[in-house]
Design a protein around this motif. Structure first.
Motif, mmCIF file in Angstrom:
data_model
loop_
_atom_site.group_PDB
_atom_site.id
_atom_site.type_symbol
_atom_site.label_atom_id
_atom_site.label_comp_id
_atom_site.label_asym_id
_atom_site.label_seq_id
_atom_site.Cartn_x
_atom_site.Cartn_y
_atom_site.Cartn_z
ATOM 1 N N GLN A 51 0.869 -1.264 0.006
ATOM 2 C CA GLN A 51 0.008 -0.125 0.045
ATOM 3 C C GLN A 51 0.990 1.186 0.041
ATOM 4 N N VAL A 52 1.369 1.526 -1.166
ATOM 5 C CA VAL A 52 2.047 3.020 -1.404
ATOM 6 C C VAL A 52 1.236 3.787 -2.450
ATOM 7 N N PRO A 53 1.680 5.077 -2.643
ATOM 8 C CA PRO A 53 1.134 6.014 -3.724
ATOM 9 C C PRO A 53 1.228 5.093 -4.857
ATOM 10 N N ARG A 54 0.300 5.456 -6.022
ATOM 11 C CA ARG A 54 0.291 5.270 -7.553
ATOM 12 C C ARG A 54 1.883 5.785 -7.785
ATOM 13 N N MET A 55 2.370 5.163 -8.716
ATOM 14 C CA MET A 55 3.775 5.269 -9.035
ATOM 15 C C MET A 55 4.000 5.537 -10.618
ATOM 16 N N ARG A 56 4.575 6.509 -10.961
ATOM 17 C CA ARG A 56 4.949 7.072 -12.298
ATOM 18 C C ARG A 56 6.447 6.702 -12.326
ATOM 19 N N ILE A 57 7.243 6.109 -13.065
ATOM 20 C CA ILE A 57 8.600 5.539 -12.796
ATOM 21 C C ILE A 57 9.471 6.191 -13.992
ATOM 22 N N ALA A 58 10.855 6.377 -13.906
ATOM 23 C CA ALA A 58 11.686 6.512 -14.750
ATOM 24 C C ALA A 58 12.641 5.130 -14.818
ATOM 25 N N VAL A 59 12.426 4.368 -14.016
ATOM 26 C CA VAL A 59 13.263 3.058 -13.913
ATOM 27 C C VAL A 59 14.724 3.324 -13.831
ATOM 28 N N HIS A 60 15.329 4.004 -14.745
ATOM 29 C CA HIS A 60 16.780 4.379 -14.868
ATOM 30 C C HIS A 60 16.915 5.754 -14.735
ATOM 31 N N LEU A 61 18.086 6.360 -13.898
ATOM 32 C CA LEU A 61 18.611 7.761 -13.768
ATOM 33 C C LEU A 61 19.874 7.521 -14.778
ATOM 34 N N ILE A 62 19.716 7.882 -16.058
ATOM 35 C CA ILE A 62 20.799 7.876 -16.983
ATOM 36 C C ILE A 62 21.560 9.026 -17.139
ATOM 37 N N VAL A 63 23.058 8.741 -16.621
ATOM 38 C CA VAL A 63 23.956 9.759 -16.449
ATOM 39 C C VAL A 63 25.154 9.714 -17.420
ATOM 40 N N SER A 64 25.853 10.544 -17.783
ATOM 41 C CA SER A 64 27.312 10.607 -18.495
ATOM 42 C C SER A 64 28.385 10.128 -17.467
ATOM 43 N N SER A 65 29.349 9.912 -17.816
ATOM 44 C CA SER A 65 30.505 9.847 -17.069
ATOM 45 C C SER A 65 31.067 10.723 -16.497
ATOM 46 N N LEU A 66 30.496 12.057 -16.648
ATOM 47 C CA LEU A 66 30.913 13.220 -16.110
ATOM 48 C C LEU A 66 30.245 13.066 -14.465
ATOM 49 N N VAL A 67 29.079 12.392 -14.461
ATOM 50 C CA VAL A 67 28.408 12.413 -13.187
ATOM 51 C C VAL A 67 28.454 10.996 -12.545
ATOM 52 N N ARG A 68 28.312 11.236 -11.262
ATOM 53 C CA ARG A 68 28.338 10.153 -10.239
ATOM 54 C C ARG A 68 27.137 10.300 -9.338
ATOM 55 N N VAL A 69 26.049 9.517 -9.344
ATOM 56 C CA VAL A 69 24.810 9.644 -8.706
ATOM 57 C C VAL A 69 24.596 8.340 -7.900
ATOM 58 N N SER A 70 24.304 8.167 -6.523
ATOM 59 C CA SER A 70 24.330 7.072 -6.011
ATOM 60 C C SER A 70 23.144 6.313 -6.305
ATOM 61 N N VAL A 71 22.003 6.859 -6.789
ATOM 62 C CA VAL A 71 20.902 6.045 -7.262
ATOM 63 C C VAL A 71 21.059 5.699 -8.526
ATOM 64 N N SER A 72 22.133 5.727 -9.452
ATOM 65 C CA SER A 72 22.100 5.395 -10.822
ATOM 66 C C SER A 72 23.220 4.320 -10.862
ATOM 67 N N GLU A 73 23.114 3.400 -11.725
ATOM 68 C CA GLU A 73 24.048 2.571 -11.840
ATOM 69 C C GLU A 73 24.095 2.122 -13.688
ATOM 70 N N VAL A 74 23.566 3.460 -14.298
ATOM 71 C CA VAL A 74 23.463 3.481 -15.670
ATOM 72 C C VAL A 74 24.504 4.590 -16.410
ATOM 73 N N VAL A 75 25.238 4.421 -17.044
ATOM 74 C CA VAL A 75 26.324 5.479 -17.704
ATOM 75 C C VAL A 75 26.211 5.447 -19.250
ATOM 76 N N ALA A 76 25.862 6.418 -19.756
ATOM 77 C CA ALA A 76 25.513 6.464 -21.287
ATOM 78 C C ALA A 76 26.403 7.478 -21.652
ATOM 79 N N ASN A 77 27.520 7.378 -22.616
ATOM 80 C CA ASN A 77 28.065 8.254 -23.395
ATOM 81 C C ASN A 77 27.880 8.222 -24.788
ATOM 82 N N GLY A 78 27.067 8.969 -25.251
ATOM 83 C CA GLY A 78 27.146 8.894 -26.825
ATOM 84 C C GLY A 78 25.474 8.561 -27.241
#
Length: 199
Positions: A143-170
């Motif tokens: 029982q949680v709120p209805r969710m609208r989701i991004a699934v991945h937080l897509i980042v470049s190699s210039l960024v380090r974000v703790s909730v992301s494991e997806v690095v995409a350059n190009g």
């Protein structure tokens, strides 16, 4: 007619109509708050709102009395992460075991729901966590709120974000992860280009 007086739980699961009576009602239209307001819910959808004396209580309805509370439309949390809570340091939360991160996620999202948040938008998680939560919420398991989701937080190699494991350059890498997010049930796409220019 069944009546519940005093405290009622924040989540009601029933096939019967539900009527909630409150001290005040704010309907979100901009008009003045209504004293002694009521909300009628039938088949999971709001059917009527207005002054208590003018609202018809359907036969067999579950009636919930909230004499000290104000009834308001559900709120939307437009920036959320299942695995994070703003009360605590970010890295200390995301480095916990996957099981503990998930259990804390259930706890905090339930707190959101109890606070009046009925829809939440996530901005990316590790290991498809928000997709799993959305599926379990739709199945009625949690029982949680209805969710609208991004699934991945897509980042470049210039960024380090703790909730992301997806690095995409190009463009090719970005297309790959966008398609992966879409296949995993993403409602929208989140891309963080660099630390200074979130996109």
């Amino acid at each position: 007619m069944s009546e519940t007086k005093g405290h009622a739980g924040p989540v009601v699961r029933t096939h019967r109509p539900v009527v909630v009576h409150g001290k005040w009602l704010m309907d979100g239209t901009g008009r003045r708050p209504i004293r002694e307001g009521s909300v009628v819910v039938v088949n999971g959808r709001i059917e009527a709102v207005g002054p208590r004396r003018e609202v018809t209580v359907p036969s067999g309805a579950l009636v919930i009395e909230r004499p000290d509370d104000t009834l308001v439309p559900g709120m939307v949390d437009a920036h959320n992460h299942v695995s994070l809570h703003t009360h605590f340091e970010e890295l200390a939360q995301t480095t916990k075991s996957e099981a503990e991160v998930a259990l804390w996620g259930v706890h905090w999202l339930r707190k959101d729901l109890e606070s009046g948040v009925t829809t939440t938008r996530t901005l990316g998680e590790r290991k498809l966590l928000d997709a799993t939560f959305k599926r379990l919420q739709e199945y009625g398991v949690i029982q949680v709120p209805r969710m609208r989701i991004a699934v991945h937080l897509i980042v470049s190699s210039l960024v380090r974000v703790s909730v992301s494991e997806v690095v995409a350059n190009g463009p090719d890498a970005i297309r790959h992860w966008v398609r992966d997010a879409a296949r995993s049930g993403a409602d929208w796409i989140k891309v963080l280009r660099d630390a200074e220019q979130p996109g």
